[in-house]
Design a protein around this motif. Structure first.
Motif, mmCIF file in Angstrom:
data_model
loop_
_atom_site.group_PDB
_atom_site.id
_atom_site.type_symbol
_atom_site.label_atom_id
_atom_site.label_comp_id
_atom_site.label_asym_id
_atom_site.label_seq_id
_atom_site.Cartn_x
_atom_site.Cartn_y
_atom_site.Cartn_z
ATOM 1 N N THR A 274 0.780 -1.102 0.220
ATOM 2 C CA THR A 274 -0.062 0.073 0.029
ATOM 3 C C THR A 274 0.773 1.259 -0.025
ATOM 4 O O THR A 274 0.638 2.122 -0.936
ATOM 5 N N ILE A 275 1.935 1.328 0.845
ATOM 6 C CA ILE A 275 2.882 2.427 0.919
ATOM 7 C C ILE A 275 3.634 2.556 -0.471
ATOM 8 O O ILE A 275 3.824 3.624 -0.886
ATOM 9 N N GLU A 276 4.113 1.490 -1.005
ATOM 10 C CA GLU A 276 4.745 1.432 -2.315
ATOM 11 C C GLU A 276 3.639 2.146 -3.310
ATOM 12 O O GLU A 276 4.055 2.838 -4.152
ATOM 13 N N GLY A 277 2.392 1.661 -3.299
ATOM 14 C CA GLY A 277 1.594 2.184 -4.392
ATOM 15 C C GLY A 277 1.398 3.801 -4.173
ATOM 16 O O GLY A 277 1.073 4.577 -5.019
ATOM 17 N N VAL A 278 1.539 4.297 -2.965
ATOM 18 C CA VAL A 278 1.214 5.561 -2.492
ATOM 19 C C VAL A 278 2.475 6.328 -3.096
ATOM 20 O O VAL A 278 2.376 7.230 -3.786
ATOM 21 N N LYS A 279 3.715 5.859 -3.073
ATOM 22 C CA LYS A 279 4.693 6.424 -3.478
ATOM 23 C C LYS A 279 4.829 6.475 -4.936
ATOM 24 O O LYS A 279 5.266 7.510 -5.647
ATOM 25 N N GLU A 280 4.084 5.352 -5.657
ATOM 26 C CA GLU A 280 3.941 5.349 -7.177
ATOM 27 C C GLU A 280 3.159 6.441 -7.616
ATOM 28 O O GLU A 280 3.373 7.182 -8.781
ATOM 29 N N LEU A 281 2.022 6.627 -6.865
ATOM 30 C CA LEU A 281 1.143 7.625 -7.125
ATOM 31 C C LEU A 281 1.808 9.006 -7.121
ATOM 32 O O LEU A 281 1.212 9.826 -8.027
ATOM 33 N N ILE A 282 2.398 9.342 -6.039
ATOM 34 C CA ILE A 282 2.954 10.481 -5.920
ATOM 35 C C ILE A 282 3.847 10.884 -7.163
ATOM 36 O O ILE A 282 4.074 12.144 -7.670
ATOM 37 N N ALA A 283 4.847 9.741 -7.193
ATOM 38 C CA ALA A 283 5.798 10.016 -8.401
ATOM 39 C C ALA A 283 4.891 10.143 -9.812
ATOM 40 O O ALA A 283 5.398 11.168 -10.532
ATOM 41 N N ALA A 284 3.998 9.551 -10.095
ATOM 42 C CA ALA A 284 3.389 9.806 -11.365
ATOM 43 C C ALA A 284 2.577 11.181 -11.253
ATOM 44 O O ALA A 284 2.344 11.638 -12.509
ATOM 45 N N ALA A 285 2.263 11.643 -10.224
ATOM 46 C CA ALA A 285 1.834 13.316 -10.209
ATOM 47 C C ALA A 285 2.957 14.401 -10.302
ATOM 48 O O ALA A 285 2.735 15.431 -10.248
ATOM 49 N N GLY A 286 4.279 13.729 -10.324
ATOM 50 C CA GLY A 286 5.535 14.369 -10.427
ATOM 51 C C GLY A 286 5.685 15.009 -9.170
ATOM 52 O O GLY A 286 6.365 16.099 -9.160
ATOM 53 N N LEU A 287 5.383 14.547 -8.110
ATOM 54 C CA LEU A 287 5.813 15.160 -6.767
ATOM 55 C C LEU A 287 6.771 14.197 -5.985
ATOM 56 O O LEU A 287 6.849 12.877 -6.265
ATOM 57 N N ASN A 288 7.400 14.884 -4.952
ATOM 58 C CA ASN A 288 8.423 14.135 -4.188
ATOM 59 C C ASN A 288 7.739 13.593 -3.051
ATOM 60 O O ASN A 288 8.437 12.704 -2.375
#
Length: 164
Positions: free
Chosen positions: A100-114
């Motif tokens: 779940t946490i990895e998925g959150v990180k992927e979504l954040i990265a896909a949005a161009g955020l750190n």
């Protein structure tokens, strides 16, 4: 929650209180997207009890309060409780949380955020019907910090204004 969370966030912001109060979302938080959506709506953090109990093996038999949970998750009955093997289930719950946490990180990265601090209502869309969608910002526009400290309130908040 999809309406009350941004309302609570905006009221706190409008009165200049948000910087002193944290909002936590709990309920209907099952996936990585749910975590990101709650952050966009104004949550500072999320709780995910249902997702964790499903990771434990809950089959939603709706017998939680009867002491007859068929998977042993919500029972003290030894004959049913033997289905809850902690050594096995702890790995499943830990893996679910990790992914779940990895998925959150992927979504954040896909949005161009750190990190999550850049998540906002304009990044999440909600379908309105078969042909259109709106961003959460379109549905729940942000309110200026401190704007509710003075009258008149913005038009969309006037029905809540207290006469003195």
């Amino acid at each position: 929650m999809f309406d009350s969370l941004p309302f609570a966030y905006d009221i706190l912001t409008g009165f200049g209180l948000k910087k002193n109060i944290r909002l936590f979302a709990s309920g209907k938080v099952l996936s990585s997207f749910d975590v990101v959506r709650m952050q966009a709506l104004g949550a500072d953090g999320c709780n995910s009890a249902r997702a964790m109990i499903l990771a434990l093996g809950c089959v939603q038999a709706l017998k939680c309060n009867t002491n007859k949970c068929p998977t042993g998750v919500t029972t003290l009955d030894p004959s049913l409780n033997k289905g809850l093997v902690v050594e096995d289930k702890k790995v499943k719950v830990a893996n679910f949380h990790k992914h779940t946490i990895e998925g959150v990180k992927e979504l954040i990265a896909a949005a161009g955020l750190n990190d999550l601090t850049g998540i906002n209502r304009s990044l999440i869309c909600r379908r309105q019907n078969n042909l259109s969608f709106k961003t959460l910002q379109d549905i729940h526009p942000y309110i200026e910090e401190g704007i509710l400290l003075n009258s008149p309130w913005p038009e969309s908040y006037r029905s809540f204004e207290h006469e003195t």
